[in-house]
Design a protein around this motif. Sequence first.
Motif, short mmCIF file in Angstrom:
data_model
loop_
_atom_site.label_atom_id
_atom_site.label_comp_id
_atom_site.label_asym_id
_atom_site.label_seq_id
_atom_site.Cartn_x
_atom_site.Cartn_y
_atom_site.Cartn_z
N PRO A 191 0.81 -1.28 -0.01
CA PRO A 191 0.09 -0.07 0.14
C PRO A 191 0.94 1.36 0.12
N TYR A 192 2.27 1.35 0.46
CA TYR A 192 2.94 2.42 0.39
C TYR A 192 3.91 2.43 -0.79
N ALA A 193 3.88 1.53 -1.49
CA ALA A 193 4.93 1.65 -2.84
C ALA A 193 3.97 2.55 -3.89
N PHE A 194 3.63 3.78 -3.52
CA PHE A 194 3.05 4.70 -4.27
C PHE A 194 3.25 4.69 -5.64
N PHE A 195 4.42 4.93 -6.02
CA PHE A 195 5.00 5.05 -7.37
C PHE A 195 4.59 3.88 -8.11
N ASN A 196 4.65 2.66 -7.85
CA ASN A 196 4.29 1.27 -8.33
C ASN A 196 2.76 1.55 -8.44
N LEU A 197 1.86 1.99 -7.70
CA LEU A 197 0.57 1.90 -7.74
C LEU A 197 -0.08 2.94 -8.50
N LEU A 198 0.40 4.08 -8.65
CA LEU A 198 0.07 5.18 -9.35
C LEU A 198 0.30 5.04 -10.96
N CYS A 199 1.50 4.58 -11.50
CA CYS A 199 1.72 4.50 -12.69
C CYS A 199 0.74 3.94 -13.52
N PRO A 200 0.54 2.67 -13.20
CA PRO A 200 -0.57 1.86 -14.07
C PRO A 200 -2.00 2.77 -14.05
N LEU A 201 -2.47 3.43 -13.16
CA LEU A 201 -3.54 4.20 -13.01
C LEU A 201 -3.34 5.41 -13.94
N ILE A 202 -2.40 6.01 -14.11
CA ILE A 202 -2.05 7.32 -15.01
C ILE A 202 -1.95 6.85 -16.39
N ALA A 203 -1.50 5.64 -16.49
CA ALA A 203 -1.51 4.90 -17.99
C ALA A 203 -2.75 4.75 -18.63
N ILE A 204 -3.81 4.36 -17.81
CA ILE A 204 -5.03 3.94 -17.85
C ILE A 204 -5.81 5.45 -18.08
N VAL A 205 -5.53 6.43 -17.39
CA VAL A 205 -6.20 7.64 -17.60
C VAL A 205 -5.79 8.57 -19.01
N TYR A 206 -4.42 8.28 -19.34
CA TYR A 206 -4.17 8.71 -20.65
C TYR A 206 -4.76 7.94 -21.69
N GLY A 207 -5.02 6.83 -21.43
CA GLY A 207 -5.67 5.98 -22.52
C GLY A 207 -7.01 6.65 -22.99
N PHE A 208 -7.76 6.82 -21.74
CA PHE A 208 -9.01 7.40 -22.14
C PHE A 208 -9.13 8.83 -22.35
N ALA A 209 -8.19 9.29 -22.05
CA ALA A 209 -8.04 10.92 -22.21
C ALA A 209 -7.55 11.10 -23.52
N HIS A 210 -6.88 10.22 -24.09
CA HIS A 210 -5.99 10.33 -25.42
C HIS A 210 -5.10 11.38 -25.08
N VAL A 211 -4.25 11.36 -24.04
CA VAL A 211 -3.07 12.16 -23.70
C VAL A 211 -2.00 11.67 -23.91
N ALA A 212 -0.71 12.13 -24.70
CA ALA A 212 0.59 11.48 -24.55
C ALA A 212 0.54 10.02 -25.20
N LEU A 213 -0.22 10.15 -26.41
CA LEU A 213 -0.22 8.93 -27.06
C LEU A 213 0.17 9.24 -28.46
N LYS A 214 1.36 8.45 -28.87
CA LYS A 214 1.73 8.81 -30.15
C LYS A 214 1.03 7.85 -31.19
N PRO A 215 0.74 8.35 -32.50
CA PRO A 215 0.08 7.72 -33.52
C PRO A 215 0.99 6.59 -34.23
N ALA A 216 0.36 5.97 -34.95
CA ALA A 216 1.11 4.57 -35.80
C ALA A 216 2.00 5.28 -36.62
N SER A 217 1.75 6.73 -37.10
CA SER A 217 2.43 7.09 -38.28
C SER A 217 3.97 7.26 -37.73
N TYR A 218 4.06 7.40 -36.20
CA TYR A 218 5.35 7.57 -35.92
C TYR A 218 6.39 6.31 -36.07
#
Length: 394
Positions: free
Chosen positions: A355-382
């Motif tokens: 419960p105190y490994a905050f970085f390890n817990l937060l990173c997957p959640l932020i990745a999911i938020v980015y996915g639904f918000a379409h934030v910091a996602l590179k397109p296939a053209s890259y």
Amino acid sequence: TVPAMIYYGVQILDPGIFYAASAAICAIVAVSIGSSWTVAGTLGIGLMGIAGSFELSPAITAGAIISGAYFGDKLSPMSDTTNLAAAAASVDLFDHIRHMLWTTIPSFAIALLIFALIGSSEGATPEQIQSLQTSLTSEFNIGLHLLLPLVLMLGLVFKRFPAFPSIVISALAGAVFAVLFQPEQVLKLAGDAGELASGFVLLKGVWIALFDGYVSNSGDKFLDALHSKGGMSSMLNTVWLIISALGFGGVLERTGILSYLLGLALRGVKSVGSLIVTTVLTCIGTNILAADQFIAVAIPGRMYKDAYGEKNLSRLNLSRTLEDSATLTSALIPWNTCGAYMSATLGVATFTYAPYAFFNLLCPLIAIVYGFAHVALKPASYDLDQDAVSAPAQ
């Protein structure tokens, strides 16, 4: 070396910033050497001892150490998992590292803020710290030179020596230092208070420490508990668990069970956000089932490449998500190789520090938020642009 780390550490680190400072120190070293296991097994042990001296929470301390160690491991070009994730997704290593900054930096910044906010002002008093240092100097010959085995190991790994010989060389250097600078303690461990010139007795004491760990008999219960640990025998249960986990994970992969389960997971993907969620959950599930982070990175990495292309996403998004989930959650599962190692090394149960490994817990959640918000996602053209640039060189 560990008593010296504790002696000087309590002078430098303040209880009020101890958790945040521990995470930051581990992060810096882990970026340099690319190994979360090495950081936990060296600095982590010393920081756990300092936390005990300050009467701070061992669970929060372990969470801070793991947060920092995995931050550095994730961003280091020398890290095994970083190289594996880039290779599994077929992307350039440094492009992969740069793309991970989008999720890694915010997660670690939030984790550091939380550690700073829960910094304790209720630690040991200056008088108690002074008493501890007096006890250490009465039991051991303390000096800055005793930190050299630690510096040697970090230097070897930084120079890209393989981990195994680096640790063996440093352990042997520590054994030599014990004979040269702590001969009385070596003789005590050997059960012989005879003359220091007895080389065989000194060798016996060192050998006992290597295979069964050091046992302190100072009469100070706190000091004895702090220093009575180590040795190969203390890691046998962890080694057995790791061997069993690797065998079980290999069976799941070779029989095609994991591939079948991953195929089922992909059937529910309808959007970019759901693809990121599926990747995260798949990696966590593989960590649980196969009990090894390398399998959790490699198999989803190979299987999900086409799915990302179909959603017009660069493979960099896949490689980043593999690290955000597979690499970081491996230390939070007790029977996973990483969770077993961290628990045995730091002396705190996995579910206690998780419960105190905050970085390890937060990173997957932020990745999911980015996915639904379409934030910091590179397109296939890259990927097409990068493939075109690399084609002439090939």
